[in-house]
Design a protein around this motif. Sequence first.
Motif, PDB file in Angstrom:
ATOM      1  N   LYS A   1      -0.593  -0.068   9.338  1.00 37.75           N
ATOM      2  CA  LYS A   1      -0.723  -0.640   7.978  1.00 37.75           C
ATOM      3  C   LYS A   1       0.740  -1.008   7.565  1.00 37.75           C
ATOM      4  N   TYR A   2       1.067  -1.961   7.944  1.00 41.03           N
ATOM      5  CA  TYR A   2       2.345  -2.537   7.738  1.00 41.03           C
ATOM      6  C   TYR A   2       2.309  -4.137   7.419  1.00 41.03           C
ATOM      7  N   GLN A   3       2.928  -4.758   6.523  1.00 39.82           N
ATOM      8  CA  GLN A   3       3.322  -6.058   6.175  1.00 39.82           C
ATOM      9  C   GLN A   3       4.464  -6.474   6.446  1.00 39.82           C
ATOM     10  N   LEU A   4       4.688  -7.748   7.369  1.00 36.67           N
ATOM     11  CA  LEU A   4       6.053  -8.211   7.779  1.00 36.67           C
ATOM     12  C   LEU A   4       5.847  -9.553   7.374  1.00 36.67           C
ATOM     13  N   HIS A   5       7.183 -10.163   6.687  1.00 34.68           N
ATOM     14  CA  HIS A   5       7.194 -11.465   6.583  1.00 34.68           C
ATOM     15  C   HIS A   5       8.282 -11.927   7.509  1.00 34.68           C
ATOM     16  N   ALA A   6       8.588 -13.215   7.283  1.00 38.24           N
ATOM     17  CA  ALA A   6       9.499 -13.845   8.256  1.00 38.24           C
ATOM     18  C   ALA A   6      10.940 -13.686   7.419  1.00 38.24           C
ATOM     19  N   SER A   7      10.988 -13.584   6.485  1.00 40.73           N
ATOM     20  CA  SER A   7      12.356 -13.167   5.831  1.00 40.73           C
ATOM     21  C   SER A   7      12.874 -11.737   6.138  1.00 40.73           C
ATOM     22  N   ASP A   8      11.952 -10.802   6.501  1.00 39.41           N
ATOM     23  CA  ASP A   8      12.141  -9.559   6.905  1.00 39.41           C
ATOM     24  C   ASP A   8      12.882  -9.362   8.263  1.00 39.41           C
ATOM     25  N   LEU A   9      12.806 -10.342   9.041  1.00 37.78           N
ATOM     26  CA  LEU A   9      13.177 -10.540  10.396  1.00 37.78           C
ATOM     27  C   LEU A   9      14.652 -10.422  10.564  1.00 37.78           C
ATOM     28  N   ALA A  10      15.233 -11.098   9.457  1.00 37.59           N
ATOM     29  CA  ALA A  10      16.835 -11.077   9.363  1.00 37.59           C
ATOM     30  C   ALA A  10      17.243  -9.731   9.178  1.00 37.59           C
ATOM     31  N   GLU A  11      16.644  -8.951   8.395  1.00 40.23           N
ATOM     32  CA  GLU A  11      17.122  -7.688   8.251  1.00 40.23           C
ATOM     33  C   GLU A  11      16.726  -6.231   9.141  1.00 40.23           C
ATOM     34  N   ILE A  12      15.999  -6.740   9.922  1.00 40.43           N
ATOM     35  CA  ILE A  12      15.397  -5.475  11.029  1.00 40.43           C
ATOM     36  C   ILE A  12      15.866  -5.956  12.507  1.00 40.43           C
ATOM     37  N   ASP A  13      15.656  -5.036  13.191  1.00 40.95           N
ATOM     38  CA  ASP A  13      15.876  -5.073  14.804  1.00 40.95           C
ATOM     39  C   ASP A  13      14.617  -5.225  15.341  1.00 40.95           C
ATOM     40  N   VAL A  14      14.325  -6.372  15.961  1.00 42.47           N
ATOM     41  CA  VAL A  14      13.039  -6.676  16.440  1.00 42.47           C
ATOM     42  C   VAL A  14      12.545  -5.542  17.679  1.00 42.47           C
ATOM     43  N   ASP A  15      13.743  -5.102  18.442  1.00 41.95           N
ATOM     44  CA  ASP A  15      13.665  -4.485  19.397  1.00 41.95           C
ATOM     45  C   ASP A  15      13.146  -2.757  18.914  1.00 41.95           C
ATOM     46  N   ASP A  16      13.698  -2.577  17.656  1.00 37.98           N
ATOM     47  CA  ASP A  16      13.433  -1.088  17.280  1.00 37.98           C
ATOM     48  C   ASP A  16      11.939  -1.245  16.792  1.00 37.98           C
ATOM     49  N   VAL A  17      11.516  -2.083  16.293  1.00 38.94           N
ATOM     50  CA  VAL A  17      10.133  -2.414  15.998  1.00 38.94           C
ATOM     51  C   VAL A  17       9.101  -2.398  17.190  1.00 38.94           C
ATOM     52  N   VAL A  18       9.516  -2.830  18.274  1.00 38.91           N
ATOM     53  CA  VAL A  18       8.564  -3.093  19.436  1.00 38.91           C
ATOM     54  C   VAL A  18       8.660  -1.643  19.905  1.00 38.91           C
ATOM     55  N   LEU A  19       9.884  -0.902  20.183  1.00 36.80           N
ATOM     56  CA  LEU A  19      10.014   0.446  20.629  1.00 36.80           C
ATOM     57  C   LEU A  19       9.045   1.256  19.769  1.00 36.80           C
ATOM     58  N   SER A  20       8.895   1.288  18.487  1.00 40.48           N
ATOM     59  CA  SER A  20       8.242   2.159  17.593  1.00 40.48           C
ATOM     60  C   SER A  20       6.871   1.962  17.856  1.00 40.48           C
TER      61      SER A  20
END
Length: 353
Positions: A132-151
């Motif tokens: 249960k997680y909400q992600l917006h386009a503006s959040d992508l500039a602040e997080i590492d997508v690779d880390d998200v996929v790894l999680s």
Amino acid sequence: MEEAAAAVAWEASVGQQKKRGRVPEAAAWDGAPSSVGERSERDFREQLQGEGSDAAFDEEPTPKPKRKRGATGTGAVAAVAGLEDLSLMDVVKTKGKFVRIGVKLWVERYEKDAKSATGELLMMLFESCGAKYQLHASDLAEIDVDDVVLSLVELAKDVASLVGLQLVTSFIAVAKTLGTQRETTQRQLNAEKKKQKDGPRVESLNKRLSWTHDNINVMEEMMRKTFTGFFLLYRLFMHRYRDVDPNIRMLCVKALGVWIASYPSLFLKDSYLKYLGWTLNDKLRSLFLQLKSALVRKTSVLALQNLYEVDYNVPSLSLFTERFCNRMIELADDIDVSVAVSAIGLLKQLLRY
């Protein structure tokens, strides 16, 4: 009387020919009796001309043009058009037939706005994993997508391991139920044999006994394959009990302790007990992971406590005790207080023997 019967037969034949839409041959008229001359061949042809020409009867009906295969109907066009307003997950859940088209539309959205489309793809992965997680386009500039996929990969691995371990627990429950049925059937069969009667009752009990025995063997074989199976799916425990994630290792140790206590006829053997002994040494260099590793050691100690509580298990644990006794003593001085306390309780149990 004979002429009347012939007239009726002739009218019936003319009616059938009229329904078929064909003009009767002249020979048919020659054989008609003279008493029915009121309906001459000329009158009959005039009647046919009134209904339609001879050519109209001879022509075959014009077939309707066939729609070419692959042509899209109005309903399909509307369904495809509606995909533009749906997310990838909505397409997968509600429009399974149009997944490929939905992917193409997502690619088009990605070419127009990469961040928004990437966020949509990640949200689909989150929802698929039950997160249960909400992600917006503006959040992508602040997080590492690779880390998200790894999680997400780690989460999927945790769930898969838990499901696989629970599957073996279910096998044990089924095997125990079948074992109870086998014992009951064996008692009934022995009682029937004492009566010295070989009837249908004895035959039925023999079949039931054989059926339960075969199914128990199937369940036990599937349990063994969890450890030593040829396929990767069957070697679940051997891969996961030494996983880099301490939580997965703890799940494996806890499950093994339950299996040994619940089904000792198969698992209370040195070939399975050694995994509990090896995990008594579970440790990692990272300070954070050391705390997690302490939970693995504690889980192993608690599993051994449950086994030593049953006097019937002690003879089968003699070789294991001799092999890992020194390590159990060392754990009484473990860096983690909870592990040390649990180890002291285990040593008290060993002093009884």
